[in-house]
Design a protein around this motif. Structure first.
Motif, PDB file in Angstrom:
ATOM      1  N   TRP A 168     -24.596  16.914  -2.424  1.00 38.77           N
ATOM      2  CA  TRP A 168     -23.889  17.580  -3.535  1.00 38.77           C
ATOM      3  C   TRP A 168     -24.588  16.480  -4.839  1.00 38.77           C
ATOM      4  O   TRP A 168     -24.312  15.370  -4.724  1.00 38.77           O
ATOM      5  N   PHE A 169     -25.325  17.295  -5.654  1.00 36.82           N
ATOM      6  CA  PHE A 169     -25.787  16.617  -6.918  1.00 36.82           C
ATOM      7  C   PHE A 169     -25.247  17.599  -8.057  1.00 36.82           C
ATOM      8  O   PHE A 169     -24.899  18.613  -8.043  1.00 36.82           O
ATOM      9  N   ARG A 170     -25.130  16.975  -9.385  1.00 37.31           N
ATOM     10  CA  ARG A 170     -24.811  17.511 -10.563  1.00 37.31           C
ATOM     11  C   ARG A 170     -25.825  16.983 -11.708  1.00 37.31           C
ATOM     12  O   ARG A 170     -26.447  16.046 -11.740  1.00 37.31           O
ATOM     13  N   GLN A 171     -25.943  17.954 -12.553  1.00 36.46           N
ATOM     14  CA  GLN A 171     -26.822  17.713 -13.696  1.00 36.46           C
ATOM     15  C   GLN A 171     -26.225  18.303 -14.951  1.00 36.46           C
ATOM     16  O   GLN A 171     -25.649  19.445 -14.939  1.00 36.46           O
ATOM     17  N   ASP A 172     -26.175  17.538 -15.895  1.00 37.71           N
ATOM     18  CA  ASP A 172     -25.924  17.806 -17.247  1.00 37.71           C
ATOM     19  C   ASP A 172     -27.185  18.374 -17.995  1.00 37.71           C
ATOM     20  O   ASP A 172     -28.157  17.668 -17.804  1.00 37.71           O
ATOM     21  N   PRO A 173     -27.069  19.097 -19.099  1.00 37.71           N
ATOM     22  CA  PRO A 173     -28.571  19.458 -19.867  1.00 37.71           C
ATOM     23  C   PRO A 173     -28.929  18.120 -20.401  1.00 37.71           C
ATOM     24  O   PRO A 173     -28.406  17.435 -21.049  1.00 37.71           O
ATOM     25  N   GLY A 174     -30.060  17.666 -20.403  1.00 37.43           N
ATOM     26  CA  GLY A 174     -30.860  16.735 -21.105  1.00 37.43           C
ATOM     27  C   GLY A 174     -30.505  15.211 -20.219  1.00 37.43           C
ATOM     28  O   GLY A 174     -30.989  14.391 -20.831  1.00 37.43           O
ATOM     29  N   LYS A 175     -29.997  15.411 -19.032  1.00 41.24           N
ATOM     30  CA  LYS A 175     -29.717  14.302 -18.294  1.00 41.24           C
ATOM     31  C   LYS A 175     -30.381  14.466 -16.855  1.00 41.24           C
ATOM     32  O   LYS A 175     -30.790  15.586 -16.375  1.00 41.24           O
ATOM     33  N   GLU A 176     -30.603  13.444 -16.170  1.00 37.13           N
ATOM     34  CA  GLU A 176     -31.298  13.221 -15.025  1.00 37.13           C
ATOM     35  C   GLU A 176     -29.952  13.759 -13.897  1.00 37.13           C
ATOM     36  O   GLU A 176     -28.826  13.753 -14.015  1.00 37.13           O
ATOM     37  N   ARG A 177     -30.656  14.409 -12.967  1.00 29.94           N
ATOM     38  CA  ARG A 177     -29.680  15.008 -11.555  1.00 29.94           C
ATOM     39  C   ARG A 177     -29.506  13.677 -11.026  1.00 29.94           C
ATOM     40  O   ARG A 177     -30.059  12.628 -10.805  1.00 29.94           O
ATOM     41  N   GLU A 178     -28.077  13.657 -10.565  1.00 29.35           N
ATOM     42  CA  GLU A 178     -27.205  12.369  -9.947  1.00 29.35           C
ATOM     43  C   GLU A 178     -26.473  12.898  -8.891  1.00 29.35           C
ATOM     44  O   GLU A 178     -26.048  13.981  -8.782  1.00 29.35           O
ATOM     45  N   PHE A 179     -26.515  11.947  -7.931  1.00 31.51           N
ATOM     46  CA  PHE A 179     -25.833  12.294  -6.710  1.00 31.51           C
ATOM     47  C   PHE A 179     -24.453  12.450  -6.874  1.00 31.51           C
ATOM     48  O   PHE A 179     -23.790  11.216  -7.394  1.00 31.51           O
ATOM     49  N   VAL A 180     -23.597  13.220  -6.021  1.00 30.25           N
ATOM     50  CA  VAL A 180     -22.430  13.179  -6.232  1.00 30.25           C
ATOM     51  C   VAL A 180     -21.653  12.685  -4.767  1.00 30.25           C
ATOM     52  O   VAL A 180     -20.688  12.018  -4.948  1.00 30.25           O
ATOM     53  N   ALA A 181     -22.303  13.301  -3.918  1.00 33.07           N
ATOM     54  CA  ALA A 181     -21.701  13.176  -2.575  1.00 33.07           C
ATOM     55  C   ALA A 181     -22.899  13.510  -1.335  1.00 33.07           C
ATOM     56  O   ALA A 181     -23.325  14.521  -1.554  1.00 33.07           O
ATOM     57  N   VAL A 182     -23.029  12.855  -0.288  1.00 31.55           N
ATOM     58  CA  VAL A 182     -24.050  13.153   0.560  1.00 31.55           C
ATOM     59  C   VAL A 182     -23.508  12.688   1.858  1.00 31.55           C
ATOM     60  O   VAL A 182     -22.566  11.929   2.042  1.00 31.55           O
ATOM     61  N   THR A 183     -23.978  13.428   2.929  1.00 25.90           N
ATOM     62  CA  THR A 183     -23.346  13.360   4.276  1.00 25.90           C
ATOM     63  C   THR A 183     -24.564  13.421   5.239  1.00 25.90           C
ATOM     64  O   THR A 183     -25.364  14.130   5.031  1.00 25.90           O
TER      65      THR A 183
END
Length: 124
Positions: free
Chosen positions: A36-51
């Motif tokens: 799972w990754f998340r992204q705000d407008p104008g920001k880079e996509r960041e990792f939230v959780a991986v399995t």
């Protein structure tokens, strides 16, 4: 054709919980690490959780550690993200991602398959 479909996003208040789901098709789900990754407008996509492929190995950034939990059900080709104690800074579009391979990766570049995203908004 690989397809990842997220669901479960919405508008909640700070301190609330949400559970995201991602249903996968078109791949041998049990052979793919998921994230799972998340992204705000104008920001880079960041990792939230991986399995990893089995769910036995997971990674979280410090920002969500202890609050978010990733899990998977290989029989249902579904990966989940349980989010507790949500904060306004968790507001973003959340994306499910699938990797070609079984091992985890924090980097979005390590994932070949992506869902369309689901909006999570946390109000204060």
């Amino acid at each position: 054709q690989v397809r990842l479909v997220e669901s479960g996003g919405g508008l909640v208040q700070a301190g609330d919980s949400l559970k995201l789901s991602c249903a996968a098709s078109g791949l041998t789900f049990s052979m793919n690490a998921m994230g799972w990754f998340r992204q705000d407008p104008g920001k880079e996509r960041e990792f939230v959780a991986v399995t990893n492929w089995s769910g036995g190995s997971t990674l979280y950034p410090d920002s969500v550690k202890g609050r978010f939990t990733i899990s998977r059900d290989n029989a249902k080709n579904t990966v989940y993200l349980q989010m507790n104690s949500l904060k306004p800074e968790d507001t973003a579009i959340y994306y499910c991602a699938g990797r070609r391979g079984m091992a985890v990766s924090r980097s979005p570049q390590g994932y070949a398959y992506w869902g369309q995203g689901t909006q999570v908004t946390v109000s204060s």
